[in-house]
Design a protein around this motif. Structure first.
Motif, short mmCIF file in Angstrom:
data_model
loop_
_atom_site.label_atom_id
_atom_site.label_comp_id
_atom_site.label_asym_id
_atom_site.label_seq_id
_atom_site.Cartn_x
_atom_site.Cartn_y
_atom_site.Cartn_z
N SER A 181 0.85 -1.19 0.00
CA SER A 181 0.00 0.00 0.00
C SER A 181 0.88 1.24 0.00
O SER A 181 2.08 1.18 0.31
CB SER A 181 -0.89 0.02 1.25
OG SER A 181 -0.07 0.17 2.41
N ALA A 182 0.26 2.37 -0.33
CA ALA A 182 0.97 3.65 -0.25
C ALA A 182 1.39 3.92 1.19
O ALA A 182 2.48 4.47 1.43
CB ALA A 182 0.10 4.77 -0.80
N ASP A 183 0.57 3.53 2.16
CA ASP A 183 0.93 3.72 3.56
C ASP A 183 2.21 2.96 3.91
O ASP A 183 3.05 3.45 4.67
CB ASP A 183 -0.21 3.27 4.49
CG ASP A 183 -1.37 4.26 4.51
OD1 ASP A 183 -1.18 5.43 4.10
OD2 ASP A 183 -2.47 3.86 4.94
N ALA A 184 2.34 1.76 3.37
CA ALA A 184 3.55 0.97 3.62
C ALA A 184 4.77 1.65 3.01
O ALA A 184 5.86 1.66 3.61
CB ALA A 184 3.38 -0.44 3.07
N LEU A 185 4.60 2.23 1.83
CA LEU A 185 5.69 3.00 1.21
C LEU A 185 6.05 4.18 2.08
O LEU A 185 7.24 4.44 2.34
CB LEU A 185 5.28 3.45 -0.20
CG LEU A 185 6.19 4.47 -0.88
CD1 LEU A 185 7.61 3.94 -1.04
CD2 LEU A 185 5.60 4.87 -2.23
N HIS A 186 5.07 4.92 2.56
CA HIS A 186 5.34 6.07 3.42
C HIS A 186 6.08 5.65 4.69
O HIS A 186 7.02 6.32 5.12
CB HIS A 186 4.04 6.78 3.80
CG HIS A 186 3.35 7.42 2.64
ND1 HIS A 186 2.00 7.51 2.57
CD2 HIS A 186 3.83 7.99 1.52
CE1 HIS A 186 1.66 8.12 1.44
NE2 HIS A 186 2.77 8.42 0.78
N ASN A 212 11.03 5.43 7.85
CA ASN A 212 12.03 4.63 8.55
C ASN A 212 13.41 4.82 7.93
O ASN A 212 14.41 4.91 8.66
CB ASN A 212 11.64 3.15 8.54
CG ASN A 212 10.44 2.86 9.42
OD1 ASN A 212 10.10 3.63 10.31
ND2 ASN A 212 9.78 1.74 9.15
N ALA A 213 13.47 4.86 6.61
CA ALA A 213 14.75 5.09 5.94
C ALA A 213 15.32 6.45 6.31
O ALA A 213 16.53 6.59 6.54
CB ALA A 213 14.58 4.95 4.43
N LEU A 214 14.46 7.45 6.39
CA LEU A 214 14.91 8.79 6.78
C LEU A 214 15.42 8.79 8.22
O LEU A 214 16.46 9.37 8.52
CB LEU A 214 13.78 9.80 6.61
CG LEU A 214 14.09 11.23 7.00
CD1 LEU A 214 15.24 11.80 6.19
CD2 LEU A 214 12.84 12.10 6.84
#
Length: 167
Positions: A43-48, A53-55
């Motif tokens: 989902s887009a939420d998972a991408l966000h 987390n990467a940031l």
């Protein structure tokens, strides 16, 4: 719930192409590689979430690399995303633009990096007010705030990326 078409296309990209597109959202290649490696996203939420987390995992020099991709508020934007996000500043009067230039210089002298704020939907006066308020911060507080602002910018740009992939 089915994936939006843009997310399906993004998940199907080669790693290299995904990183190329992600670097257009955030100029930290470390961030882009981490987000691309977390695919596929349901989902887009998972991408966000993966992007946030990467940031959060970026070192300070990697955050500085991300900041390098952002022009000063009020300067001519060197990419379409920044131009779109700062569109309200482009139409501001000369006095506000001059005050933003002076504030940017003061901010950079104090903190050693560009003033980063999610400018989308904000007036030039509001951006100037936020700048003046943030000048009162200490360096550690300001680094936390700029990560929050960078996350908001990344989220907007990721949403546009998914929309563009869905066209």
């Amino acid at each position: 719930m089915t994936e939006p078409p843009g997310l399906i296309a993004f998940n199907a990209l080669s790693d290299a192409r995904a990183v190329d597109l992600l670097v257009q959202c955030c100029s930290s290649t470390a961030w882009a590689r981490r987000v691309a490696a977390a695919r596929p996203f349901p989902s887009a939420d998972a991408l966000h979430t993966a992007a946030e987390n990467a940031l959060a995992d970026l070192t300070e020099p990697e955050v500085d690399a991300a900041l390098a991709g952002h022009p000063r508020i009020g300067d001519r934007a060197d990419n379409p995303s920044s131009a779109r996000e700062q569109s309200a500043v482009a139409s501001a009067d000369d006095e506000i633009r001059a005050r933003l230039r002076a504030g940017n210089e003061e901010y950079e002298q104090k903190f050693g990096h560009v003033y980063l704020v999610c400018a989308s939907g904000r007036s030039a006066q509001e951006l100037l007010d936020v700048l003046h308020a943030r000048l009162g911060n200490d360096a550690a507080t300001e680094r936390r705030i700029l990560r929050t602002e960078l996350a908001a910018i990344n989220r907007l740009r990721l949403d546009r990326l998914l929309g563009e992939n869905g066209d």
